[in-house]
Design a protein around this motif. Structure first.
Motif, PDB file in Angstrom:
ATOM      1  N   GLU A 118      10.239  -1.727   5.219  1.00 53.24           N
ATOM      2  CA  GLU A 118       8.901  -0.660   4.992  1.00 53.24           C
ATOM      3  C   GLU A 118       9.374   0.359   3.821  1.00 53.24           C
ATOM      4  N   GLU A 119      10.689   0.909   4.090  1.00 58.67           N
ATOM      5  CA  GLU A 119      11.183   1.821   3.192  1.00 58.67           C
ATOM      6  C   GLU A 119      11.244   1.395   1.627  1.00 58.67           C
ATOM      7  N   ALA A 120      11.580  -0.050   1.647  1.00 63.88           N
ATOM      8  CA  ALA A 120      11.889  -0.315   0.320  1.00 63.88           C
ATOM      9  C   ALA A 120      10.511  -0.788  -0.377  1.00 63.88           C
ATOM     10  N   THR A 121       9.381  -1.207   0.622  1.00 61.18           N
ATOM     11  CA  THR A 121       8.351  -1.444  -0.153  1.00 61.18           C
ATOM     12  C   THR A 121       7.595  -0.106  -0.572  1.00 61.18           C
ATOM     13  N   GLN A 122       7.682   1.031   0.162  1.00 59.00           N
ATOM     14  CA  GLN A 122       7.257   2.188  -0.321  1.00 59.00           C
ATOM     15  C   GLN A 122       7.826   2.679  -1.582  1.00 59.00           C
ATOM     16  N   ILE A 123       9.176   2.357  -1.982  1.00 63.53           N
ATOM     17  CA  ILE A 123       9.882   2.764  -3.151  1.00 63.53           C
ATOM     18  C   ILE A 123       9.567   1.817  -4.521  1.00 63.53           C
ATOM     19  N   LEU A 124       9.125   0.446  -3.986  1.00 59.04           N
ATOM     20  CA  LEU A 124       8.620  -0.267  -4.973  1.00 59.04           C
ATOM     21  C   LEU A 124       7.180  -0.636  -5.255  1.00 59.04           C
ATOM     22  N   LYS A 125       6.373   0.203  -4.519  1.00 53.70           N
ATOM     23  CA  LYS A 125       4.846  -0.087  -4.435  1.00 53.70           C
ATOM     24  C   LYS A 125       4.404   0.523  -5.849  1.00 53.70           C
ATOM     25  N   ASP A 126       4.973   1.131  -6.807  1.00 50.32           N
ATOM     26  CA  ASP A 126       4.149   1.814  -7.848  1.00 50.32           C
ATOM     27  C   ASP A 126       4.885   1.118  -8.945  1.00 50.32           C
ATOM     28  N   ILE A 127       6.157   0.076  -8.945  1.00 55.53           N
ATOM     29  CA  ILE A 127       6.709  -0.465 -10.031  1.00 55.53           C
ATOM     30  C   ILE A 127       5.709  -1.467 -10.489  1.00 55.53           C
ATOM     31  N   LYS A 128       5.780  -1.498 -11.763  1.00 54.82           N
ATOM     32  CA  LYS A 128       5.158  -2.558 -12.559  1.00 54.82           C
ATOM     33  C   LYS A 128       5.944  -3.429 -13.076  1.00 54.82           C
ATOM     34  N   LEU A 129       5.913  -4.921 -12.422  1.00 56.19           N
ATOM     35  CA  LEU A 129       6.957  -5.853 -13.136  1.00 56.19           C
ATOM     36  C   LEU A 129       6.477  -6.340 -14.674  1.00 56.19           C
ATOM     37  N   SER A 130       7.304  -6.973 -15.187  1.00 54.34           N
ATOM     38  CA  SER A 130       7.028  -7.614 -16.641  1.00 54.34           C
ATOM     39  C   SER A 130       5.766  -8.612 -16.341  1.00 54.34           C
ATOM     40  N   MET A 167       6.065 -11.664 -16.427  1.00 53.83           N
ATOM     41  CA  MET A 167       6.561 -12.820 -15.918  1.00 53.83           C
ATOM     42  C   MET A 167       6.724 -12.611 -14.295  1.00 53.83           C
ATOM     43  N   GLY A 168       6.492 -11.252 -13.548  1.00 51.15           N
ATOM     44  CA  GLY A 168       6.699 -11.165 -12.537  1.00 51.15           C
ATOM     45  C   GLY A 168       5.538 -11.457 -11.516  1.00 51.15           C
ATOM     46  N   ILE A 169       5.733 -11.968 -10.064  1.00 52.15           N
ATOM     47  CA  ILE A 169       4.613 -12.497  -9.481  1.00 52.15           C
ATOM     48  C   ILE A 169       5.138 -11.392  -8.217  1.00 52.15           C
ATOM     49  N   ASN A 170       3.930 -10.616  -7.801  1.00 50.99           N
ATOM     50  CA  ASN A 170       4.036  -9.695  -6.621  1.00 50.99           C
ATOM     51  C   ASN A 170       3.620 -10.510  -5.460  1.00 50.99           C
ATOM     52  N   LEU A 171       4.697 -10.868  -4.530  1.00 54.12           N
ATOM     53  CA  LEU A 171       4.096 -11.363  -3.273  1.00 54.12           C
ATOM     54  C   LEU A 171       4.214 -10.631  -2.391  1.00 54.12           C
ATOM     55  N   GLY A 172       4.718  -9.278  -2.387  1.00 49.97           N
ATOM     56  CA  GLY A 172       4.942  -8.364  -1.293  1.00 49.97           C
ATOM     57  C   GLY A 172       3.520  -7.862  -0.592  1.00 49.97           C
ATOM     58  N   ASN A 173       2.375  -7.703  -1.520  1.00 52.15           N
ATOM     59  CA  ASN A 173       1.159  -7.428  -0.916  1.00 52.15           C
ATOM     60  C   ASN A 173       0.596  -8.211   0.224  1.00 52.15           C
ATOM     61  N   GLN A 174       0.907  -9.593   0.268  1.00 50.40           N
ATOM     62  CA  GLN A 174       0.471 -10.226   1.237  1.00 50.40           C
ATOM     63  C   GLN A 174       1.483 -10.426   2.506  1.00 50.40           C
ATOM     64  N   ASN A 175       2.805 -10.003   2.157  1.00 48.03           N
ATOM     65  CA  ASN A 175       3.644  -9.850   3.301  1.00 48.03           C
ATOM     66  C   ASN A 175       3.894  -8.716   4.011  1.00 48.03           C
ATOM     67  N   MET A 176       3.614  -7.627   3.261  1.00 49.97           N
ATOM     68  CA  MET A 176       3.807  -6.380   3.958  1.00 49.97           C
ATOM     69  C   MET A 176       2.983  -6.173   5.226  1.00 49.97           C
ATOM     70  N   ASP A 177       1.858  -6.591   5.301  1.00 47.87           N
ATOM     71  CA  ASP A 177       1.103  -6.363   6.558  1.00 47.87           C
ATOM     72  C   ASP A 177       1.432  -7.353   7.546  1.00 47.87           C
TER      73      ASP A 177
END
Length: 117
Positions: free
Chosen positions: A92-104, A106-116
């Protein structure tokens, strides 16, 4: 008799380890039990620059993590992304830190579906 340094066992009468040069003891202390730590996937990326950036952010915050498949992506680029695995008690702490980071791109953000979950 046992050496407290190298853990070698010796016959009665020997009082000093010939390798470590320390006095022997009657019994070795018990080794601490292994601790299992669970990790959860936060996101995935194909881009080594994303990985380097994420490592610097997480390291600075003291988050424990690893990238699953990081080295494989150098052998077979674009075959499988490197997956950021974060220690579950810090997720939870890490996802709060990373939530506003925009990857290149080539990045695939899988966290949104796993965070809940």
């Amino acid at each position: 008799m046992f050496c407290p340094e190298c853990k070698s066992e010796f016959i009665e009468g020997i009082i000093k380890c010939p390798e470590c040069n320390v006095e022997l003891i009657d019994e070795l202390p018990e080794e601490p039990a292994a601790v299992f730590v669970a990790y959860k996937e936060a996101l995935a990326t194909y881009n080594p620059a994303d990985i380097a950036f994420l490592k610097s952010v997480l390291d600075s915050e003291g988050i424990q993590y690893f990238f699953k498949g990081e080295h494989f992506m150098y052998v077979r680029p674009l075959a499988d992304p490197a997956r950021l695995m974060i220690r579950i008690d810090q997720f939870e702490e890490a996802t709060q830190i990373l939530k506003d980071i925009k990857l290149s791109f080539m990045g695939i953000n899988l966290g949104n579906q796993n965070m809940d979950h």
